[in-house]
Scaffold this motif. Structure first.
Motif, mmCIF file in Angstrom:
data_model
loop_
_atom_site.group_PDB
_atom_site.id
_atom_site.type_symbol
_atom_site.label_atom_id
_atom_site.label_comp_id
_atom_site.label_asym_id
_atom_site.label_seq_id
_atom_site.Cartn_x
_atom_site.Cartn_y
_atom_site.Cartn_z
ATOM 1 N N GLU A 30 0.836 -1.205 0.000
ATOM 2 C CA GLU A 30 0.000 0.000 0.000
ATOM 3 C C GLU A 30 0.871 1.255 0.000
ATOM 4 O OE1 GLU A 30 -3.630 2.128 2.502
ATOM 5 O OE2 GLU A 30 -3.247 -0.016 2.731
ATOM 6 N N ARG A 38 4.041 0.848 -9.398
ATOM 7 C CA ARG A 38 3.149 0.010 -10.181
ATOM 8 C C ARG A 38 3.792 -1.364 -10.348
ATOM 9 N NH1 ARG A 38 0.621 3.573 -8.779
ATOM 10 N NH2 ARG A 38 -0.863 4.921 -9.887
ATOM 11 N N TYR A 92 -8.547 -10.233 -6.551
ATOM 12 C CA TYR A 92 -7.807 -8.985 -6.743
ATOM 13 C C TYR A 92 -8.203 -7.974 -5.680
ATOM 14 C CZ TYR A 92 -6.011 -10.537 -11.243
ATOM 15 O OH TYR A 92 -5.344 -11.233 -12.219
ATOM 16 N N LEU A 93 -7.280 -7.104 -5.378
ATOM 17 C CA LEU A 93 -7.512 -5.997 -4.466
ATOM 18 C C LEU A 93 -7.339 -4.694 -5.235
ATOM 19 C CD1 LEU A 93 -5.242 -7.182 -1.506
ATOM 20 C CD2 LEU A 93 -7.731 -7.436 -1.650
ATOM 21 N N GLU A 94 -8.102 -3.680 -4.843
ATOM 22 C CA GLU A 94 -7.877 -2.355 -5.412
ATOM 23 C C GLU A 94 -7.361 -1.456 -4.304
ATOM 24 O OE1 GLU A 94 -10.372 1.130 -7.620
ATOM 25 O OE2 GLU A 94 -10.463 -0.890 -8.454
ATOM 26 N N ILE A 95 -6.131 -0.978 -4.479
ATOM 27 C CA ILE A 95 -5.495 -0.121 -3.488
ATOM 28 C C ILE A 95 -5.193 1.217 -4.131
ATOM 29 C CG2 ILE A 95 -3.506 0.161 -1.951
ATOM 30 C CD1 ILE A 95 -3.266 -2.874 -1.838
ATOM 31 N N GLY A 97 -6.752 2.913 -6.192
ATOM 32 C CA GLY A 97 -7.032 2.933 -7.628
ATOM 33 C C GLY A 97 -6.193 1.984 -8.450
ATOM 34 N N VAL A 98 -5.290 1.251 -7.808
ATOM 35 C CA VAL A 98 -4.438 0.299 -8.523
ATOM 36 C C VAL A 98 -4.912 -1.118 -8.211
ATOM 37 C CG1 VAL A 98 -2.093 -0.585 -8.837
ATOM 38 C CG2 VAL A 98 -2.469 1.855 -8.436
ATOM 39 N N ARG A 99 -5.165 -1.897 -9.246
ATOM 40 C CA ARG A 99 -5.668 -3.269 -9.081
ATOM 41 C C ARG A 99 -4.481 -4.226 -9.026
ATOM 42 N NH1 ARG A 99 -8.004 -7.261 -12.804
ATOM 43 N NH2 ARG A 99 -9.765 -8.331 -11.808
ATOM 44 N N ILE A 100 -4.352 -4.959 -7.919
ATOM 45 C CA ILE A 100 -3.247 -5.912 -7.782
ATOM 46 C C ILE A 100 -3.787 -7.265 -7.334
ATOM 47 C CG2 ILE A 100 -1.565 -4.101 -7.222
ATOM 48 C CD1 ILE A 100 -1.713 -5.145 -4.305
ATOM 49 N N PRO A 101 -3.108 -8.342 -7.701
ATOM 50 C CA PRO A 101 -3.558 -9.676 -7.302
ATOM 51 C C PRO A 101 -3.428 -9.888 -5.790
ATOM 52 C CG PRO A 101 -1.990 -9.769 -9.123
ATOM 53 C CD PRO A 101 -1.936 -8.377 -8.589
ATOM 54 N N ASP A 102 -4.379 -10.595 -5.241
ATOM 55 C CA ASP A 102 -4.368 -10.934 -3.808
ATOM 56 C C ASP A 102 -3.628 -12.261 -3.631
ATOM 57 O OD1 ASP A 102 -4.810 -11.109 -1.124
ATOM 58 O OD2 ASP A 102 -6.949 -11.563 -1.265
#
Length: 379
Positions: A30, A38, A92-95, A97-102
């Motif tokens: 985060e 990114r 996926y998580l959105e942190i 505004g950025v989408r990243i794999p959980d």
């Protein structure tokens, strides 16, 4: 060898902390995103696969890989046959505004354990934490090879670049790469961010080796060279002209920071201005963005060589990105190192940008004594 069954595991968040001065990504995703980071690991995994696809032998490779961002997504862009080990559904998580794999290290371990039963070689895209997870799951049951996408990468199981990882796989397939024992190491990243180096050795993995394609492991500075370093620093400090300086990471450059009487970091990059012979710290523990703010002021870069790894740029100092190095003339790079760090006669650079890497290649002067330089090849 005939057909090669290759395991491929991608750690999709590896390396996010590098350019934003977090010195790793474990537990700080985060914060990395807040600083503008990114994901980069999948792009570097694609470089590996793109290089591999150029070889005739690649038609003899079939992959085992993880679902979605753990390998499947990058392999879809190529024509390699592959089988997906669907150990679980990946969310996926959105942190910010950025989408990243959980995902987590447990995904790496689960995939590695299953691959160890079926693969001839496991290739992973990540850093030292990923290397540690893979090794903890497979031990010496199957050889492993790292595509460098992390920040530190002090372990000896990494190829020098994603492209060299592909070349090493081809040499392994041809029977030209011997299996060697290489150290798996990792650092306490929280301590690392506090400028404390706490390495831990996790064991020796089996890794394919071919000359110049596999990097070494991080080596500590030699205590009997301390006087040499002090002499180099004293001479250099007296010679620095007025201007902007990007002072890199490592104990050698930290001694210069101390000699200039600034509160610089041991393991980060600091921006310093020298005016009328006096040094002033402008940015402590700078990010890539911080460095880009000063590139129009004709800065000079002072860096050292990472002992054992032989890297100038590309390991532990990703703040010196391709964009930064593109805009700094090669003649503005000052390299200081003890003779033992350049005993092999070459140093490495890898920015991920071929044009920038080519600009840096050739030969560079390395200050190895107070009044002595050595011409060293950059590869």
């Amino acid at each position: 060898m005939g057909k090669l069954r290759l395991g491929l595991i991608v750690n999709p968040i590896a390396g996010m902390g590098g350019r934003v001065a977090l010195k790793g990504t474990d537990g700080v995703v985060e914060e990395a995103i807040r600083r503008g980071a990114r994901p980069i690991a999948q792009d570097l995994a694609r470089l590996f696969l793109h290089e591999l696809a150029h070889y005739e032998e690649s038609k003899d490779i079939e992959f085992l890989t993880g679902p979605g961002p753990l390998g499947e997504d990058v392999l879809k862009d190529f024509n390699f046959p592959f089988e997906v080990i669907r150990h679980r559904d990946i969310g996926y998580l959105e942190i910010l505004g950025v989408r990243i794999p959980d995902t987590s290290g447990e995904d790496t371990k689960m995939l590695a354990r299953e691959m160890a039963e079926r693969a001839d070689l496991i290739v992973f895209a990540g850093g030292d934490g990923t290397a540690r997870d893979v090794f903890s799951a497979v031990g010496r049951k199957v050889p492993i090879l790292g595509v460098p996408t992390g920040v530190k990468m002090f372990s000896g199981v990494f190829a020098s670049s994603p492209e060299d990882a592909a070349r090493l796989v081809v040499e392994f397939l041809r029977g030209n790469a011997e299996l060697v024992e290489r150290d798996v190491m990792d650092l306490d990243e929280d301590a690392f961010r506090r400028d404390e180096v706490r390495p831990r050795h996790y064991g020796k993995a089996l890794t394919p080796y071919a000359e110049l394609l596999l990097q070494g492991a991080k080596e500590p500075s030699k205590t009997d060279e301390a006087e040499d370093v002090e002499a180099i620093i004293e001479a250099l400090a007296d010679e620095l002209e007025d201007g902007i300086y990007f002072l890199g990471a490592g104990s050698t450059v930290k001694r210069l920071k101390d000699r200039l009487d600034i509160d610089g970091t041991l393991l980060g990059v600091d921006v310093v201005e020298i005016k009328d012979g006096k040094a002033r710290l402008l940015v402590k523990d700078a990010t890539e963005k911080d460095l880009l703010r000063f590139v129009e002021r004709n800065p000079r870069i002072v860096v050292t060589v990472i002992g054992g790894l032989n890297f100038l740029f590309g390991r532990g100092n990703q703040q010196f990105s391709a964009e930064v190095l593109r805009r700094v003339p090669k003649e503005n790079i000052i390299v200081i190192a003890t003779p033992s760090k350049v005993k092999d006669g070459f140093v490495r650079v890898y920015t991920g940008d071929r044009e920038v890497d080519e600009k840096l290649r050739g030969y560079i002067r390395v200050r190895v004594g107070p009044w002595r330089e050595r011409i060293v090849k950059v590869i």
